[in-house]
Design a protein around this motif. Structure first.
Motif, PDB file in Angstrom:
ATOM      1  N   MET A  16      43.366  45.125  44.499  1.00  0.00           N
ATOM      2  CA  MET A  16      43.533  44.356  43.268  1.00  0.00           C
ATOM      3  C   MET A  16      44.912  44.609  42.655  1.00  0.00           C
ATOM      4  O   MET A  16      45.547  43.706  42.112  1.00  0.00           O
ATOM      5  CB  MET A  16      42.436  44.735  42.276  1.00  0.00           C
ATOM      6  CG  MET A  16      41.028  44.386  42.738  1.00  0.00           C
ATOM      7  SD  MET A  16      40.743  42.590  42.810  1.00  0.00           S
ATOM      8  CE  MET A  16      40.526  42.225  41.072  1.00  0.00           C
ATOM      9  N   ARG A  21      45.992  42.060  39.857  1.00  0.00           N
ATOM     10  CA  ARG A  21      44.769  41.629  39.182  1.00  0.00           C
ATOM     11  C   ARG A  21      44.110  42.721  38.355  1.00  0.00           C
ATOM     12  O   ARG A  21      43.021  42.527  37.831  1.00  0.00           O
ATOM     13  CB  ARG A  21      43.758  41.122  40.222  1.00  0.00           C
ATOM     14  CG  ARG A  21      44.239  39.947  41.053  1.00  0.00           C
ATOM     15  CD  ARG A  21      44.540  38.742  40.211  1.00  0.00           C
ATOM     16  NE  ARG A  21      43.371  38.256  39.497  1.00  0.00           N
ATOM     17  CZ  ARG A  21      43.369  37.216  38.664  1.00  0.00           C
ATOM     18  NH1 ARG A  21      44.500  36.563  38.434  1.00  0.00           N
ATOM     19  NH2 ARG A  21      42.254  36.834  38.064  1.00  0.00           N
ATOM     20  N   LEU A  22      44.748  43.889  38.209  1.00  0.00           N
ATOM     21  CA  LEU A  22      44.192  44.936  37.364  1.00  0.00           C
ATOM     22  C   LEU A  22      44.606  44.708  35.911  1.00  0.00           C
ATOM     23  O   LEU A  22      45.689  44.184  35.632  1.00  0.00           O
ATOM     24  CB  LEU A  22      44.682  46.315  37.819  1.00  0.00           C
ATOM     25  CG  LEU A  22      44.225  46.801  39.193  1.00  0.00           C
ATOM     26  CD1 LEU A  22      44.766  48.191  39.448  1.00  0.00           C
ATOM     27  CD2 LEU A  22      42.710  46.780  39.320  1.00  0.00           C
ATOM     28  N   ALA A 103      39.582  40.192  46.971  1.00  0.00           N
ATOM     29  CA  ALA A 103      40.215  39.847  45.701  1.00  0.00           C
ATOM     30  C   ALA A 103      40.747  38.431  45.731  1.00  0.00           C
ATOM     31  O   ALA A 103      40.591  37.675  44.779  1.00  0.00           O
ATOM     32  CB  ALA A 103      41.354  40.834  45.406  1.00  0.00           C
TER      33      ALA A 103
END
Length: 222
Positions: A16, A21-22, A103
């Motif tokens: 991620m 995407r964190l 992800a």
């Protein structure tokens, strides 16, 4: 090479992170770990070009759910890797690379994994207290080492529209678990993953991007 429990936990977040995407809190936590862990930094360097290639995927071309992979596929992959490189290090790399693929699947339109089967998915059922008119939905959540697994079945949302699935924290902030394109009266069955433990989540919900109105909502704890 020593692999600590903390390393195992952080490596579930590498895919991620490589895709950006964190959230801010998770990014700070992972970067702090990377500063003191050369092994995890090495695995991140191996994942970065994979993430860059996958980011070029065109979500507009993903119109149909992918067929469910064979249950023997993971064993075949890991077996081949073991024979070529040795089990410990490359097993972790393959798992982390798989996290990147998952992800991307979540970002580009939900991750459809379940075929036509009467076997109930794992996890505990949740009860929707908010349900949009004409919508039929059910969900289960499962606590996993890397966060929370979500099984969601939904029908009755306007066909062709995109919807986000999310978990809400106690402070009201939300963490996205993925998105899907509604099929109208057709039941959309999907499994999604989010790097947030159930213990840190108070609500499961579904809403349309850019719309604060919650269409589906289920409390996760009292």
């Amino acid at each position: 090479m020593v692999t600590t429990d903390r390393c195992q936990q952080m490596r579930t977040m590498l895919g991620m992170y490589a895709l950006g995407r964190l959230d801010d809190r998770e990014t700070i936590t992972l970067r702090a770990h990377l500063d003191g862990c050369p092994d995890c930094r090495t695995e991140l360097r191996l994942l970065t070009p994979v993430a860059a290639a996958l980011s070029a995927a065109d979500p507009d071309r993903l119109t149909e759910p992918a067929p469910r992979p064979s249950s023997t596929l993971p064993d075949a992959i890991f077996g081949a890797v073991d024979r070529e490189r040795g089990r410990k290090r490359y097993h972790r790399i393959v798992v982390a690379a798989a996290a990147v693929v998952i992800a991307v699947g979540l970002v580009t339109g939900g991750f459809f994994l379940r075929g036509g089967t009467s076997t109930a998915p794992p996890g505990q059922p949740v009860a929707f207290t908010v349900l949009a008119a004409g919508v039929d939905a059910s969900a289960r959540v499962e606590n996993r080492a890397w966060g929370t697994g979500i099984s969601l079945d939904v029908a009755g949302l306007p066909q062709g529209r995109t919807y986000n699935v999310w978990l809400q924290r106690s402070d009201g902030s939300r963490m996205n678990a993925g998105s899907f394109i509604a099929g109208g009266d057709k039941t959309m069955s999907m499994q999604l993953a989010v790097g947030l433990p159930i213990s840190d989540a108070t609500m499961l919900g579904v809403s349309a991007p850019g719309d604060d109105r919650t269409l589906l909502q289920a409390p996760l704890r009292s």
